[in-house]
Design an enzyme around this catalytic site. Structure first.
Site, short mmCIF file in Angstrom:
data_model
loop_
_atom_site.label_atom_id
_atom_site.label_comp_id
_atom_site.label_asym_id
_atom_site.label_seq_id
_atom_site.Cartn_x
_atom_site.Cartn_y
_atom_site.Cartn_z
N ARG A 153 -2.91 -15.62 -17.60
CA ARG A 153 -2.17 -16.23 -16.49
C ARG A 153 -0.67 -16.22 -16.76
O ARG A 153 0.13 -16.25 -15.84
CB ARG A 153 -2.64 -17.68 -16.30
CG ARG A 153 -4.08 -17.79 -15.89
CD ARG A 153 -4.43 -19.18 -15.51
NE ARG A 153 -3.45 -19.71 -14.56
CZ ARG A 153 -3.52 -20.94 -14.06
NH1 ARG A 153 -4.49 -21.74 -14.43
NH2 ARG A 153 -2.64 -21.37 -13.20
N ARG A 204 -1.78 -34.31 -13.09
CA ARG A 204 -0.86 -33.46 -12.34
C ARG A 204 -0.69 -33.89 -10.88
O ARG A 204 -0.96 -33.16 -9.95
CB ARG A 204 -1.31 -31.99 -12.40
CG ARG A 204 -1.65 -31.44 -13.75
CD ARG A 204 -0.47 -31.30 -14.68
NE ARG A 204 0.53 -30.36 -14.28
CZ ARG A 204 0.48 -29.05 -14.53
NH1 ARG A 204 -0.57 -28.56 -15.12
NH2 ARG A 204 1.44 -28.26 -14.16
N LYS A 224 7.38 -16.46 -15.80
CA LYS A 224 6.35 -16.80 -14.80
C LYS A 224 6.82 -18.00 -13.96
O LYS A 224 6.72 -18.00 -12.74
CB LYS A 224 5.05 -17.16 -15.52
CG LYS A 224 4.05 -17.91 -14.68
CD LYS A 224 2.80 -18.27 -15.42
CE LYS A 224 2.89 -19.55 -16.18
NZ LYS A 224 2.69 -20.76 -15.38
N ASN A 225 7.39 -19.01 -14.63
CA ASN A 225 7.72 -20.26 -13.92
C ASN A 225 9.00 -20.18 -13.12
O ASN A 225 9.39 -21.14 -12.47
CB ASN A 225 7.77 -21.43 -14.92
CG ASN A 225 6.37 -21.77 -15.41
OD1 ASN A 225 5.37 -21.27 -14.87
ND2 ASN A 225 6.27 -22.56 -16.44
N CYS A 280 -5.88 -30.70 -14.09
CA CYS A 280 -6.17 -29.51 -14.90
C CYS A 280 -6.32 -30.01 -16.34
O CYS A 280 -6.27 -31.19 -16.63
CB CYS A 280 -5.07 -28.48 -14.77
SG CYS A 280 -3.59 -28.94 -15.63
N ASP A 334 5.84 -26.91 -23.00
CA ASP A 334 5.08 -25.65 -23.02
C ASP A 334 5.12 -24.96 -24.39
O ASP A 334 4.46 -23.94 -24.58
CB ASP A 334 5.60 -24.68 -21.96
CG ASP A 334 5.28 -25.16 -20.56
OD1 ASP A 334 5.83 -24.62 -19.59
OD2 ASP A 334 4.48 -26.11 -20.44
#
Ligand code: EPZ
Length: 422
Positions: A396, A121, A22-23, A116, A304
């Site tokens: 997500r 952030r 995803k990233n 978030c 993560d």
């Protein structure tokens, strides 16, 4: 809203194919607006954030056709240079269109992403870097506005190695006039993947993956094709689940070199981990042992994977100290894990986890993508039923999570959330 139900205790075993990262997909998709011409991106993970980015590119005027793991994007025309709040608030990575827009069109208006669940952030380093490249930056009514007739190469030092900040500046500098040096750049594999794609399209970039990236601006880029690298965090998550259930899990279509720090920590925790070219095989011959973890920018242990490691250490022998150095409040999973019986003490940015013999299933609340992954890992080994609510957080970033776990033998299902508590 859906919830995921897990009856814990099944040993996971078998193979799981890792999806695209995803990233990596997000900055690569954002970079398509740097030029006209057709871009064909494959191995995209089927996750909500990738769909959201595709929607944003459409709003900006790109032609986007997205089928499964493949997207074709043509940004011959940019009809708008504004990324609206309603979309940015659902995905902070929308900020990745800022650099490409101001480089391609001379202006950009992007809603400030806001904080978030894992921290404030800020994007100050993105903005300071763009200002160094000659953009005029202002913040009004919650929007960042950046303007520049033509960006000029510059020497930029990032106070912290910011992943999306490095990506934004690398994309902007690709079309700047002259040479840009990004110092203290982030070194994640996703940055190298983006650089590979940009170079295929005519950019001149050297040093991606090191802390000094040199970009020699070119007048324009062209389209190109790209296969997104595998998701190292998804791979780490399934390996942690295998270790948690004392199972035997092989993750395929991954790059072991992208998750060395995770593999090392799993070995310290007692796992037997065998690496091959594009797969990792994990078994858990003995007991789970406590070990200390400190999250750091790549190649350090990835933040993560912190929540997944905390879940794992909750059942390990002995005490483990988990230190989170990247984000200021990435402990949303702690309260929920405690409800499952985990013994976790919070001391500033450190967690002291004392392993228990067992966890018990409970109704728990997902809060952010990776905290939710930690709850899933815990639920797989807990005694009884775990209901993870608000699983849209998981959708997500994890493609077909319950399908892949069920194929490994987990007793897991998804259903629309019932209002009555079990
Ligand atoms: C990227 O976020 C990832 N997201 C995150 O993954 C990941 O956790 C993070 O990098 C760290 O690896 C994407 O790639 C889309 P940072 P990013 O800028 O770029 C501070 C997930 O679950 N900072 O590297 O936003 C910041 O506060 C997500 O997939 C500034 O101070 O993270 C943090 O403490 C969650 N000013 C540190 O740097 C800035 O301008 C690292 O943040 C930018 C960052």
């Amino acid at each position: 809203m859906d919830e995921i139900l897990i009856n814990g205790g099944n040993r996971l075993s078998g193979e799981v194919r890792i999806s695209g990262a995803k990233n990596s997909a997000l900055p690569i998709l954002a970079s398509t607006i740097l030029s006209g011409g057709e871009c064909v991106i494959t191995n995209l993970p089927r996750v909500v954030d990738v769909l959201t980015m595709g929607k944003l590119l459409g709003i900006l005027g790109a032609k986007v056709s997205h089928e499964g793991n493949r997207a074709v994007i043509e940004a011959d025309m940019i009809a708008s240079t504004e990324a609206p709040y309603d979309l940015v608030k659902t995905m902070r990575a929308s900020v990745l269109v800022l650099g490409p827009l101001v480089a391609r069109c001379g202006e950009a208006k992007v809603s400030l992403p806001g904080g978030c669940a894992i921290g404030s952030r800020p994007v100050n380093l993105h903005l300071a870097g763009l200002a160094k490249l000659g953009a005029e930056i202002s913040i009004e009514h919650g929007y960042i506005t950046a303007r520049a007739k033509r960006l000029k190469g510059a020497r930029i030092y990032c106070d912290t190695p910011t992943v999306t900040g490095t990506e934004n500046l690398m994309m902007a500098a690709s079309l700047a006039d002259g040479v840009t040096m990004l110092e203290n750049a982030a070194k994640e594999p996703e940055i190298v993947d983006l650089a590979h794609f940009l170079v295929k399209r005519g950019a001149r970039i050297h040093g991606a993956g090191t802390d000094v990236i040199t970009i020699e601006g070119v007048p324009q880029l062209h389209g190109g094709d790209h296969d997104v690298i595998p998701d190292r965090i998804e791979a780490g998550t399934y390996l942690a689940a295998g270790a948690m259930t004392r199972g035997e899990v092989t993750v395929t279509h991954c790059h072991p070199s992208h998750l060395e720090a995770v593999l090392m920590k799993l070995r310290e925790a007692g796992a037997d981990v065998q690496e091959e070219k594009d797969m990792v095989h994990l078994t858990m011959p003995g007991t789970l042992k406590g070990t200390d973890v400190k999250t750091l920018p790549f190649p350090g242990f990835p933040t993560d994977m912190q929540a997944q490691m905390v879940a794992l250490m909750s059942l390990a022998e002995g005490t483990s100290v988990i230190t989170e150095t990247v984000f200021e409040s990435r402990f949303m999973h702690v309260e929920e894990l405690r409800r499952m019986g985990a013994d976790i003490r919070v001391e500033g940015n450190r967690l002291v986890v004392t392993g228990r013999k067992a966890l018990t299933g409970a109704p728990v609340m997902a809060s952010d993508l990776r905290a939710s992954a930690g709850l899933i890992v815990a639920g797989l080994a807990a005694d009884g039923l775990t209901q993870v609510q608000r699983v849209y957080h998981l959708d997500r970033g994890y493609e077909r999570l319950e399908e892949k776990l069920r194929a490994l033998g987990a007793d897991i299902q998804r259903r629309p959330m019932t209002t009555k508590m079990q």
